[in-house]
Write an enzyme that holds these catalytic residues in place. Structure first.
Site, PDB file in Angstrom:
ATOM      1  N   ARG A   1       1.990  -3.922   5.539  1.00  0.00           N
ATOM      2  CA  ARG A   1       1.940  -5.378   5.514  1.00  0.00           C
ATOM      3  C   ARG A   1       2.939  -5.853   6.554  1.00  0.00           C
ATOM      4  O   ARG A   1       4.128  -5.560   6.456  1.00  0.00           O
ATOM      5  CB  ARG A   1       2.279  -5.897   4.121  1.00  0.00           C
ATOM      6  CG  ARG A   1       2.234  -7.430   3.990  1.00  0.00           C
ATOM      7  CD  ARG A   1       3.628  -8.013   4.047  1.00  0.00           C
ATOM      8  NE  ARG A   1       3.708  -9.408   3.636  1.00  0.00           N
ATOM      9  CZ  ARG A   1       4.790 -10.155   3.757  1.00  0.00           C
ATOM     10  NH1 ARG A   1       5.898  -9.637   4.273  1.00  0.00           N
ATOM     11  NH2 ARG A   1       4.796 -11.396   3.380  1.00  0.00           N
TER      12      ARG A   1
ATOM     13  N   ASP B   1       5.231  -8.431   8.197  1.00  0.00           N
ATOM     14  CA  ASP B   1       5.909  -9.655   7.793  1.00  0.00           C
ATOM     15  C   ASP B   1       5.882 -10.695   8.904  1.00  0.00           C
ATOM     16  O   ASP B   1       6.150 -10.390  10.073  1.00  0.00           O
ATOM     17  CB  ASP B   1       7.365  -9.314   7.428  1.00  0.00           C
ATOM     18  CG  ASP B   1       8.179 -10.529   7.085  1.00  0.00           C
ATOM     19  OD1 ASP B   1       7.889 -11.159   6.053  1.00  0.00           O
ATOM     20  OD2 ASP B   1       9.108 -10.862   7.847  1.00  0.00           O
ATOM     21  N   ALA B   2       5.576 -11.932   8.541  1.00  0.00           N
ATOM     22  CA  ALA B   2       5.728 -13.115   9.405  1.00  0.00           C
ATOM     23  C   ALA B   2       5.287 -12.877  10.842  1.00  0.00           C
ATOM     24  O   ALA B   2       6.078 -13.041  11.786  1.00  0.00           O
ATOM     25  CB  ALA B   2       7.175 -13.602   9.367  1.00  0.00           C
TER      26      ALA B   2
ATOM     27  N   GLU C   1       1.157 -11.297   6.985  1.00  0.00           N
ATOM     28  CA  GLU C   1       1.641 -12.614   6.589  1.00  0.00           C
ATOM     29  C   GLU C   1       1.635 -13.450   7.857  1.00  0.00           C
ATOM     30  O   GLU C   1       2.256 -13.067   8.852  1.00  0.00           O
ATOM     31  CB  GLU C   1       3.055 -12.553   6.027  1.00  0.00           C
ATOM     32  CG  GLU C   1       3.565 -13.937   5.625  1.00  0.00           C
ATOM     33  CD  GLU C   1       5.072 -13.997   5.410  1.00  0.00           C
ATOM     34  OE1 GLU C   1       5.522 -14.919   4.723  1.00  0.00           O
ATOM     35  OE2 GLU C   1       5.797 -13.134   5.950  1.00  0.00           O
TER      36      GLU C   1
ATOM     37  N   ASP D   1      -1.349 -17.745   1.307  1.00  0.00           N
ATOM     38  CA  ASP D   1      -0.363 -18.687   0.786  1.00  0.00           C
ATOM     39  C   ASP D   1      -1.007 -20.006   0.379  1.00  0.00           C
ATOM     40  O   ASP D   1      -0.514 -20.686  -0.536  1.00  0.00           O
ATOM     41  CB  ASP D   1       0.728 -18.940   1.829  1.00  0.00           C
ATOM     42  CG  ASP D   1       1.865 -17.934   1.745  1.00  0.00           C
ATOM     43  OD1 ASP D   1       1.866 -17.105   0.818  1.00  0.00           O
ATOM     44  OD2 ASP D   1       2.760 -17.971   2.619  1.00  0.00           O
ATOM     45  N   ASP D   2      -2.078 -20.410   1.050  1.00  0.00           N
ATOM     46  CA  ASP D   2      -2.748 -21.654   0.689  1.00  0.00           C
ATOM     47  C   ASP D   2      -3.180 -21.636  -0.774  1.00  0.00           C
ATOM     48  O   ASP D   2      -3.030 -22.623  -1.489  1.00  0.00           O
ATOM     49  CB  ASP D   2      -3.975 -21.877   1.582  1.00  0.00           C
ATOM     50  CG  ASP D   2      -3.617 -22.532   2.902  1.00  0.00           C
ATOM     51  OD1 ASP D   2      -2.423 -22.731   3.162  1.00  0.00           O
ATOM     52  OD2 ASP D   2      -4.540 -22.841   3.674  1.00  0.00           O
TER      53      ASP D   2
ATOM     54  N   HIS E   1      -0.059 -21.965  -2.967  1.00  0.00           N
ATOM     55  CA  HIS E   1       0.562 -23.287  -2.931  1.00  0.00           C
ATOM     56  C   HIS E   1      -0.260 -24.298  -3.731  1.00  0.00           C
ATOM     57  O   HIS E   1       0.298 -25.099  -4.498  1.00  0.00           O
ATOM     58  CB  HIS E   1       0.710 -23.770  -1.491  1.00  0.00           C
ATOM     59  CG  HIS E   1       1.626 -22.921  -0.657  1.00  0.00           C
ATOM     60  ND1 HIS E   1       2.447 -21.953  -1.183  1.00  0.00           N
ATOM     61  CD2 HIS E   1       1.846 -22.899   0.695  1.00  0.00           C
ATOM     62  CE1 HIS E   1       3.144 -21.378  -0.220  1.00  0.00           C
ATOM     63  NE2 HIS E   1       2.797 -21.940   0.933  1.00  0.00           N
TER      64      HIS E   1
ATOM     65  N   HIS F   1       7.401 -12.366  -3.974  1.00  0.00           N
ATOM     66  CA  HIS F   1       8.864 -12.405  -3.909  1.00  0.00           C
ATOM     67  C   HIS F   1       9.345 -13.684  -3.237  1.00  0.00           C
ATOM     68  O   HIS F   1      10.377 -14.250  -3.620  1.00  0.00           O
ATOM     69  CB  HIS F   1       9.375 -11.181  -3.133  1.00  0.00           C
ATOM     70  CG  HIS F   1       9.101 -11.253  -1.659  1.00  0.00           C
ATOM     71  ND1 HIS F   1       7.906 -10.843  -1.089  1.00  0.00           N
ATOM     72  CD2 HIS F   1       9.870 -11.721  -0.637  1.00  0.00           C
ATOM     73  CE1 HIS F   1       7.963 -11.045   0.206  1.00  0.00           C
ATOM     74  NE2 HIS F   1       9.128 -11.572   0.520  1.00  0.00           N
TER      75      HIS F   1
ATOM     76  N   GLN G   1       7.986 -16.868  -3.041  1.00  0.00           N
ATOM     77  CA  GLN G   1       7.921 -18.126  -3.775  1.00  0.00           C
ATOM     78  C   GLN G   1       8.824 -18.137  -5.001  1.00  0.00           C
ATOM     79  O   GLN G   1       9.217 -19.199  -5.468  1.00  0.00           O
ATOM     80  CB  GLN G   1       6.478 -18.425  -4.186  1.00  0.00           C
ATOM     81  CG  GLN G   1       5.607 -18.896  -3.041  1.00  0.00           C
ATOM     82  CD  GLN G   1       4.937 -17.749  -2.318  1.00  0.00           C
ATOM     83  OE1 GLN G   1       4.688 -16.715  -2.901  1.00  0.00           O
ATOM     84  NE2 GLN G   1       4.635 -17.944  -1.047  1.00  0.00           N
TER      85      GLN G   1
END
Length: 625
Positions: free
Chosen positions: A270, A272-273, A308, A334-335, A338, A405, A407
């Site tokens: 995965r 990250d960012a 991500e 993430d949508d 959220h 982790h 949120q």
């Protein structure tokens, strides 16, 4: 691997070090029982071997009698000696010497393991340090059987690359190839992976290629070409993937991706960012890593790549005509999280603002189409457009979750969703994730509604620790409920050992109410998902959603190509109905609806069902609906 130390047959080891800013480098060999600190001390020095310059910033040295366990470092000058940036293990933390490790020493017993296809993934995000009381790979390995029995099929480890100290999330790593010594030695991670495979569990690993942590990063002293002087990320200096030396910088990370998959048997990564990784003038790093994995270890077994990406860029999620990923398998959605969070809590601060106007509708679009914002203006981003169209992608291109982790830990007090939401609504929230068409993921403890928080914690030196503590409290000062300085002072200190200790799971909760009831509910939902896995796998296009008040219905229908390879009826759809309201809601499921799972739902006659608060109704609809 072109970086670091490697063994040659019968000829000891070769040490390679990229230091384009240094003309001379000395390889120092140290006694294992007396590690020298990086203060210029030579107390533990066995030998100093001048390294030869071989061009393009590379320095090499051969040590014919080198054996596993030898400790070494690179001396740059009288005052500074540094660990190997490609160290496989740093037993005395990131400022100490590196240890020579034989990557072929482990006798693997899982040679028949080929991994699992992506549509079978049920992910479980795990932080090794707080998953058990011991906080080690070996302790975590002992609990893998429980997760496999529950229906989990893949463990996603938060970063395990070496970071400063013994407590941290892992996103401040500075030695990307080295195992965090607080979790165990390299062979402990290999035992973890090996046992996971024996239980049918994949292991994915979170890796950070957008920055280095602030404590223990010595690259500026000998290879400043790693960094883009004109740009920073929110977490530190940006990596330069486009400069004159970018070929070597890129190779460092591409080989790191291959390293985890080849040497440790990891089944996927995965990243990250990736929105913080800029590729202004050259080919995309994500695409380069994807090709390296698929053309390398991915030729012989399943190897997956998850992203991500705050940009919500569907380009890197595109599929072939046969439905296979070209680059990444999926992106964290993430949508969906959220929108679901707003539905459950009513909170609209920060990025939740984007979902405040119509949270049920936003949730419906996220479940059906992936991204909520597909080029539309984002209120949180001052009206700037966000995202690209995603409705053409299969649901498997997205990972769904009620929390991660991020949120939880990015809240001041690390509260989990179960501590914030009406408990009656949580079954519906879990239904979105575990019964929806996207790939589901649980954060550790979700399966039994863990009461423990997951706080932000770290283990920096005094000066940096104070800066992090003050900065975190000041950051929350922009929110109304933290305007009072006394309230901000109550925010746990990230560097305090008790902050880390408070975040450890209490697995004893699994056997007591109400945690046991949650565990049973999750097990039932995953069993239902398993029973129609091939039907879910056949879905290659967006679903359709409909909201009525607090009632949400989503249907996914297979397309023609999928039907040709499916044994299910041509028009059979999957239908999910969820009631997020306090009052009962009536669902007209249709005469051809075949229920597969229900919670807080009753059949009231004909094609009508009544869903109570938090009710879930899930089934097949042969009529297509």
């Amino acid at each position: 691997m072109p970086f670091g130390a490697s063994f040659a047959d019968g000829a000891g080891a070769r040490f390679r070090f990229w230091a384009p800013a240094r003309e001379r480098v000395t390889l120092e060999l140290l006694r294992a029982d007396e590690p020298a600190q990086f203060d210029g001390s030579r107390a533990a020095l066995l030998a100093g071997v001048p390294m030869r310059s071989v061009g393009n910033g590379w320095h090499e040295a051969d040590v014919p009698d080198a054996r596993p366990g030898l400790q070494y470092r690179f001396r740059l000058d009288e005052h500074l000696a540094v660990p190997d940036p490609a160290s496989r293990f740093n037993p005395f933390d990131v400022h100490g010497p590196s240890e020579l490790v034989d990557p072929l020493a482990h006798d693997w017993s899982d040679s028949a393991w080929l991994g699992r296809p992506w549509h079978e993934a049920v992910l479980y995000e795990m932080h090794v340090g707080t998953f058990t009381a011991d906080g080690t790979f070996d302790a975590a390995r002992e609990r893998l059987g429980e997760l496999a029995a529950l229906g989990i099929t893949a463990i996603e480890l938060m970063p395990v690359a070496d970071f400063r100290g013994r407590r941290g999330w892992g996103y401040d790593g500075v030695l990307p190839y080295a195992i965090e010594s607080a979790y165990g030695r390299p062979e402990a991670l290999k035992r973890f992976v090996e046992h996971a495979h024996s239980l049918g569990l994949m292991v994915l690993l979170d890796v950070v290629y957008n920055h280095f942590g602030p404590d223990g990063n010595y690259l500026h002293a000998y290879a400043p070409q790693f960094f883009d002087a004109l740009r920073r990320t929110p977490w530190g200096d940006a990596i330069d993937f486009d400069g004159a030396s970018s070929e070597t910088v890129r190779a460092f990370f591409v080989h790191n991706a291959l390293y985890w998959v080849v040497e440790y048997g990891i089944d996927g990564l995965r990243l990250d960012a990736v929105h913080a990784i800029e590729n202004r003038s050259s080919h995309d790093l994500v695409e380069e890593i994807a090709r390296a994995l698929r053309d390398g270890p991915g030729r012989d077994r399943f190897v997956h790549l998850v992203l991500e990406n705050d940009r919500n860029d569907a380009r890197v999620l595109q599929r072939t005509a046969q439905g296979e990923p070209i680059f990444a398998d999926a992106q964290w959605n993430d949508d969906l999280h959220h929108a679901l969070h707003v539905v459950l809590t009513g909170e609209t601060d920060g990025y939740y603002l984007d979902y405040a106007d119509a949270p049920i509708e936003r949730l419906g679009r996220a479940l059906a189409e992936g991204f909520v914002y597909q080029g539309e203006a984002s209120p949180f981003r001052a009206g700037a457009p966000r995202g690209t169209p995603s409705a053409h992608l299969p649901p498997s291109a997205f990972v769904a979750y009620v929390q991660t982790h991020d949120q939880i830990g990015n809240r001041a007090f690390g509260e989990r969703l179960d501590a914030l939401a009406d408990p009656r609504l949580m079954p519906a929230a879990l239904g979105c994730v575990l019964l929806g068409a996207q790939v589901p993921m649980l954060f550790m403890g979700d399966e039994y509604a863990a009461s423990t928080p997951f706080l932000f914690f770290c283990d920096f030196g005094p000066e940096l620790a104070q800066a992090v503590r003050n900065g975190r409290r000041e950051e929350f000062g922009r929110f109304e409920k933290f305007r009072d300085p006394a309230v901000r002072e109550a925010i746990p200190d990230p560097n305090a050992p008790q902050t880390f200790a408070a975040s450890r799971l209490d697995h004893g909760e699994r056997s007591v109410s109400p945690h046991l009831e949650r565990l049973v509910l999750v097990e039932q939902m995953l069993a239902t998902r398993r029973s129609i896995l091939e039907r879910i796998a056949s879905l290659r296009r967006a679903g359709r959603w409909k909201a009525r008040g607090r009632l949400l219905s989503v249907r996914w229908m297979p397309d023609d190509d999928a039907n040709r390879v499916s044994s299910s009826p041509r028009t059979e759809a999957l239908a999910l109905h969820l009631n997020f309201g306090e009052d009962d809601a009536i669902v007209r499921a249709g005469p051809s609806f075949e229920p597969l799972f229900s919670h807080a739902a009753r059949h009231s006659g004909s094609d009508e069902w009544v869903l109570a608060c938090g009710g879930v109704l899930y089934g097949k609809d042969a009529g297509g609906g």
